[in-house]
Design a protein around this motif. Structure first.
Motif, PDB file in Angstrom:
ATOM      1  N   GLN A   1       0.747  -1.190  -0.095  1.00  0.00           N
ATOM      2  CA  GLN A   1       0.150  -0.078  -0.074  1.00  0.00           C
ATOM      3  C   GLN A   1       0.891   1.422  -0.119  1.00  0.00           C
ATOM      4  OE1 GLN A   1      -0.724  -2.649   2.104  1.00  0.00           O
ATOM      5  NE2 GLN A   1      -2.627  -3.486   0.958  1.00  0.00           N
ATOM      6  N   ALA A   2       2.143   0.953   0.305  1.00  0.00           N
ATOM      7  CA  ALA A   2       2.820   2.231   0.436  1.00  0.00           C
ATOM      8  C   ALA A   2       3.511   2.658  -0.959  1.00  0.00           C
ATOM      9  CB  ALA A   2       4.085   2.087   1.495  1.00  0.00           C
ATOM     10  N   ARG A   3       3.435   1.834  -1.894  1.00  0.00           N
ATOM     11  CA  ARG A   3       4.085   2.077  -3.172  1.00  0.00           C
ATOM     12  C   ARG A   3       4.010   3.394  -3.981  1.00  0.00           C
ATOM     13  NH1 ARG A   3       3.524   1.028  -8.711  1.00  0.00           N
ATOM     14  NH2 ARG A   3       5.532   0.420  -9.724  1.00  0.00           N
ATOM     15  N   PRO A   4       2.468   3.792  -4.085  1.00  0.00           N
ATOM     16  CA  PRO A   4       2.178   4.884  -4.832  1.00  0.00           C
ATOM     17  C   PRO A   4       2.626   6.078  -4.012  1.00  0.00           C
ATOM     18  CG  PRO A   4       0.151   3.667  -4.352  1.00  0.00           C
ATOM     19  CD  PRO A   4       1.317   2.945  -3.445  1.00  0.00           C
ATOM     20  N   SER A   5       2.621   6.152  -2.610  1.00  0.00           N
ATOM     21  CA  SER A   5       3.188   7.208  -1.857  1.00  0.00           C
ATOM     22  C   SER A   5       4.735   7.464  -1.964  1.00  0.00           C
ATOM     23  CB  SER A   5       2.750   6.975  -0.276  1.00  0.00           C
ATOM     24  OG  SER A   5       1.459   7.111  -0.093  1.00  0.00           O
ATOM     25  N   LEU A   6       5.428   6.332  -2.063  1.00  0.00           N
ATOM     26  CA  LEU A   6       6.939   6.068  -2.259  1.00  0.00           C
ATOM     27  C   LEU A   6       7.214   6.903  -3.495  1.00  0.00           C
ATOM     28  CD1 LEU A   6       7.831   2.831  -0.706  1.00  0.00           C
ATOM     29  CD2 LEU A   6       8.055   5.094   0.316  1.00  0.00           C
ATOM     30  N   LEU A   7       6.449   6.443  -4.475  1.00  0.00           N
ATOM     31  CA  LEU A   7       6.668   6.835  -6.115  1.00  0.00           C
ATOM     32  C   LEU A   7       6.475   8.574  -6.120  1.00  0.00           C
ATOM     33  CD1 LEU A   7       5.255   3.899  -8.130  1.00  0.00           C
ATOM     34  CD2 LEU A   7       7.749   4.190  -7.451  1.00  0.00           C
ATOM     35  N   ARG A   8       5.464   8.800  -5.556  1.00  0.00           N
ATOM     36  CA  ARG A   8       5.091  10.281  -5.512  1.00  0.00           C
ATOM     37  C   ARG A   8       6.163  11.245  -5.092  1.00  0.00           C
ATOM     38  NH1 ARG A   8      -0.027   8.609  -4.667  1.00  0.00           N
ATOM     39  NH2 ARG A   8      -0.290   9.126  -2.398  1.00  0.00           N
ATOM     40  N   LEU A   9       6.632  10.635  -3.727  1.00  0.00           N
ATOM     41  CA  LEU A   9       7.933  11.259  -2.980  1.00  0.00           C
ATOM     42  C   LEU A   9       9.012  11.215  -3.816  1.00  0.00           C
ATOM     43  CD1 LEU A   9       7.645  12.838  -0.464  1.00  0.00           C
ATOM     44  CD2 LEU A   9       8.302  10.840   0.756  1.00  0.00           C
ATOM     45  N   TYR A  10       9.333  10.204  -4.341  1.00  0.00           N
ATOM     46  CA  TYR A  10      10.691  10.275  -4.966  1.00  0.00           C
ATOM     47  C   TYR A  10      10.499  11.180  -6.353  1.00  0.00           C
ATOM     48  CZ  TYR A  10      15.013   8.414  -7.138  1.00  0.00           C
ATOM     49  OH  TYR A  10      16.315   8.304  -7.629  1.00  0.00           O
ATOM     50  N   ALA A  11       9.379  11.258  -6.811  1.00  0.00           N
ATOM     51  CA  ALA A  11       9.460  12.257  -8.016  1.00  0.00           C
ATOM     52  C   ALA A  11       9.393  13.711  -7.531  1.00  0.00           C
ATOM     53  CB  ALA A  11       8.010  11.988  -8.851  1.00  0.00           C
ATOM     54  N   TYR A  12       9.073  13.851  -6.303  1.00  0.00           N
ATOM     55  CA  TYR A  12       8.861  15.158  -5.821  1.00  0.00           C
ATOM     56  C   TYR A  12      10.580  15.399  -5.403  1.00  0.00           C
ATOM     57  CZ  TYR A  12       8.669  18.740  -2.006  1.00  0.00           C
ATOM     58  OH  TYR A  12       9.181  19.869  -1.433  1.00  0.00           O
ATOM     59  N   TYR A  13      11.050  14.722  -4.778  1.00  0.00           N
ATOM     60  CA  TYR A  13      12.833  15.164  -4.418  1.00  0.00           C
ATOM     61  C   TYR A  13      13.466  15.033  -5.713  1.00  0.00           C
ATOM     62  CZ  TYR A  13      11.600  14.732   0.590  1.00  0.00           C
ATOM     63  OH  TYR A  13      11.063  14.877   1.930  1.00  0.00           O
ATOM     64  N   HIS A  14      13.157  14.141  -6.789  1.00  0.00           N
ATOM     65  CA  HIS A  14      14.080  13.971  -7.761  1.00  0.00           C
ATOM     66  C   HIS A  14      13.860  15.285  -8.581  1.00  0.00           C
ATOM     67  CE1 HIS A  14      16.077  12.152 -10.995  1.00  0.00           C
ATOM     68  NE2 HIS A  14      15.165  12.707 -11.937  1.00  0.00           N
ATOM     69  N   GLU A  15      12.809  16.031  -8.854  1.00  0.00           N
ATOM     70  CA  GLU A  15      12.533  17.014  -9.528  1.00  0.00           C
ATOM     71  C   GLU A  15      13.397  18.270  -9.130  1.00  0.00           C
ATOM     72  OE1 GLU A  15       8.565  20.113 -10.561  1.00  0.00           O
ATOM     73  OE2 GLU A  15       8.602  18.683  -8.887  1.00  0.00           O
ATOM     74  N   ALA A  16      13.880  18.346  -7.890  1.00  0.00           N
ATOM     75  CA  ALA A  16      14.920  19.543  -7.597  1.00  0.00           C
ATOM     76  C   ALA A  16      15.587  18.682  -6.359  1.00  0.00           C
ATOM     77  CB  ALA A  16      14.094  20.770  -7.053  1.00  0.00           C
ATOM     78  N   GLY A  17      16.423  17.886  -6.846  1.00  0.00           N
ATOM     79  CA  GLY A  17      17.430  17.074  -6.089  1.00  0.00           C
ATOM     80  C   GLY A  17      18.191  17.741  -5.193  1.00  0.00           C
ATOM     81  N   VAL A  18      19.055  18.624  -5.554  1.00  0.00           N
ATOM     82  CA  VAL A  18      20.147  19.384  -4.880  1.00  0.00           C
ATOM     83  C   VAL A  18      19.428  20.352  -3.888  1.00  0.00           C
ATOM     84  CG1 VAL A  18      22.048  21.307  -4.821  1.00  0.00           C
ATOM     85  CG2 VAL A  18      22.049  19.200  -6.628  1.00  0.00           C
ATOM     86  N   LYS A  19      18.067  20.712  -4.211  1.00  0.00           N
ATOM     87  CA  LYS A  19      17.393  21.673  -3.205  1.00  0.00           C
ATOM     88  C   LYS A  19      16.706  20.998  -2.242  1.00  0.00           C
ATOM     89  CE  LYS A  19      14.184  25.433  -3.250  1.00  0.00           C
ATOM     90  NZ  LYS A  19      13.065  26.207  -4.081  1.00  0.00           N
ATOM     91  N   ARG A  20      16.107  19.894  -2.825  1.00  0.00           N
ATOM     92  CA  ARG A  20      15.172  19.381  -1.662  1.00  0.00           C
ATOM     93  C   ARG A  20      15.766  18.198  -1.096  1.00  0.00           C
ATOM     94  NH1 ARG A  20       9.782  19.268  -6.037  1.00  0.00           N
ATOM     95  NH2 ARG A  20       9.515  21.584  -5.994  1.00  0.00           N
ATOM     96  N   ASP A  21      16.881  17.362  -1.421  1.00  0.00           N
ATOM     97  CA  ASP A  21      17.464  16.390  -1.222  1.00  0.00           C
ATOM     98  C   ASP A  21      19.065  16.156  -1.299  1.00  0.00           C
ATOM     99  OD1 ASP A  21      17.707  13.784   0.289  1.00  0.00           O
ATOM    100  OD2 ASP A  21      17.221  12.829  -1.711  1.00  0.00           O
ATOM    101  N   ALA A  22      19.517  17.291  -0.999  1.00  0.00           N
ATOM    102  CA  ALA A  22      20.957  17.596  -1.362  1.00  0.00           C
ATOM    103  C   ALA A  22      21.686  16.105  -0.606  1.00  0.00           C
ATOM    104  CB  ALA A  22      21.585  18.569  -0.377  1.00  0.00           C
ATOM    105  N   GLY A  23      22.525  15.555  -1.636  1.00  0.00           N
ATOM    106  CA  GLY A  23      23.164  14.178  -1.177  1.00  0.00           C
ATOM    107  C   GLY A  23      22.358  12.894  -1.484  1.00  0.00           C
ATOM    108  N   GLY A  24      20.795  13.169  -1.796  1.00  0.00           N
ATOM    109  CA  GLY A  24      20.269  11.988  -1.886  1.00  0.00           C
ATOM    110  C   GLY A  24      20.031  11.242  -1.012  1.00  0.00           C
ATOM    111  N   GLY A  25      20.011  11.538   0.445  1.00  0.00           N
ATOM    112  CA  GLY A  25      19.732  10.481   1.474  1.00  0.00           C
ATOM    113  C   GLY A  25      18.329  10.319   1.417  1.00  0.00           C
ATOM    114  N   LEU A  26      17.245  11.203   1.174  1.00  0.00           N
ATOM    115  CA  LEU A  26      15.837  10.580   1.399  1.00  0.00           C
ATOM    116  C   LEU A  26      15.425   9.677   0.095  1.00  0.00           C
ATOM    117  CD1 LEU A  26      14.118  14.045   2.666  1.00  0.00           C
ATOM    118  CD2 LEU A  26      14.599  11.777   3.888  1.00  0.00           C
TER     119      LEU A  26
END
Length: 336
Positions: free
Chosen positions: A55-80
């Motif tokens: 059940q977590a899969r849709p949320s995980l995919l949406r959140l990944y897309a959100y961080y990937h969209e602005a990786g350096v700004k939203r998730d510097a280093g890619g930890g999340l």
């Protein structure tokens, strides 16, 4: 209530649900739907990693897309994003292959130095792809193994993970080749450790390579292994100790223990020998201990012998070492 206090309250509530995993998962999903704070998102993802749920899969995919969209700004280093891939790992299916490949090809550069920072994310993508398409992952792993420009100076990722993955698949030739081309110390160590399934003749070839003389720019040739960082030497000994009855390996082990001045490597090798319960290397340690006269090495040998199985021969060695240690502390002692 401040934003920080609110997040601390959410974290406290999330942890309070540990005894009720279904409720904890639901609350973790709720957090991912409405929060973007790094700490609280990371903790929610940790819950979903330990308690996989499709059940977590849709949320995980949406959140990944959100961080990937602005990786350096939203998730510097890619930890999340690494945590997101870890949470997805147990529930991924063929539809997630594109996501894994996207992670493998993610390169991000942090200001002001513009140093590449997404090596760990590429490693996480490679692991996910390995679960979905091992053959394709082996090709990407071979590329990442030699992608030295974008290999983390600190961790050696993603090349270290690539070495482990290739070894797991039994594809040892890229690892063997890497050792002769030079490169990153952590990666070189990983390649050495993961060649334990190579033929004994190849191990002897590698030993000859690492003991051959090389120039370091001083005009005085030295054995190649002496020019390597400690982590590489530790990787080399992990490999050699996987062949505990090989005479060439044992001979090198004895020479190293008698001659080296690299205390940390010396101590680590002794500890590994005790941990693996290898009889032939332990006999080498006993031989070295009977004649060792340098105070620092005597201390390491005493701590190692104390961990060994009690037997008369070992007890005699301990007593002799203690006598030499006591003598070394006396004024005018010749021990050093």
């Amino acid at each position: 209530m401040s934003k920080q206090s609110k997040q601390q309250e959410m974290l406290h509530h999330l942890r309070s649900l540990e005894a009720r995993p279904d409720e904890q998962v639901c609350y973790a999903l709720e957090i991912l739907e409405r929060e973007r704070g790094e700490q609280v998102v990371a903790q929610a993802l940790a819950v979903l990693t330990s308690i996989p749920t499709v059940q977590a899969r849709p949320s995980l995919l949406r959140l990944y897309a959100y961080y990937h969209e602005a990786g350096v700004k939203r998730d510097a280093g890619g930890g999340l994003r690494m945590a997101l891939l870890a949470a997805l790992l147990s529930i991924a299916d063929a539809r997630d292959q594109a996501l894994a490949e996207r992670a493998i090809f993610t390169y991000e550069f942090l200001p002001p130095t513009r140093e590449e920072c997404a090596g760990g994310l590429r490693a996480a993508g490679l692991i996910l792809l390995h679960n979905l398409d091992p053959l394709l992952a082996s090709y990407h792993g071979t590329r990442l193994l030699v992608d030295q420009y974008n290999t983390s100076r600190m961790s050696g990722e993603p090349a270290v993970s690539a070495a482990r993955l290739l070894a797991e698949q039994g594809q040892l030739l890229p690892l063997y080749s890497y050792l002769f081309s030079g490169g990153h110390a952590e990666v070189e160590a990983a390649c050495l450790r993961n060649l334990s399934r190579a033929p004994a003749a190849i191990i002897e070839t590698l030993l000859s390579f690492y003991t051959s003389l090389t120039s370091t720019g001083t005009g005085v040739p030295i054995p190649r292994h002496e020019s390597k960082e400690d982590v590489v030497l530790l990787g080399l000994f992990d490999l050699l100790l996987a062949f505990p009855a090989n005479q060439a390996c044992l001979s090198f082990l004895e020479t190293f223990l008698r001659e080296t001045t690299r205390a940390e490597v010396y101590h680590s090798v002794l500890t590994t020998i005790i941990a693996t319960h290898a009889s032939q290397p332990w006999k080498i340690v006993q031989q070295v201990a009977r004649t060792e006269r340098r105070l620092e090495k005597i201390g390491y040998l005493l701590s190692t012998c104390a961990l060994a199985q009690p037997e008369p021969a070992t007890q005699q060695i301990i007593e002799n070492l203690q006598q030499r240690k006591t003598q070394a502390g006396k004024p005018g002692s010749m021990l050093s």
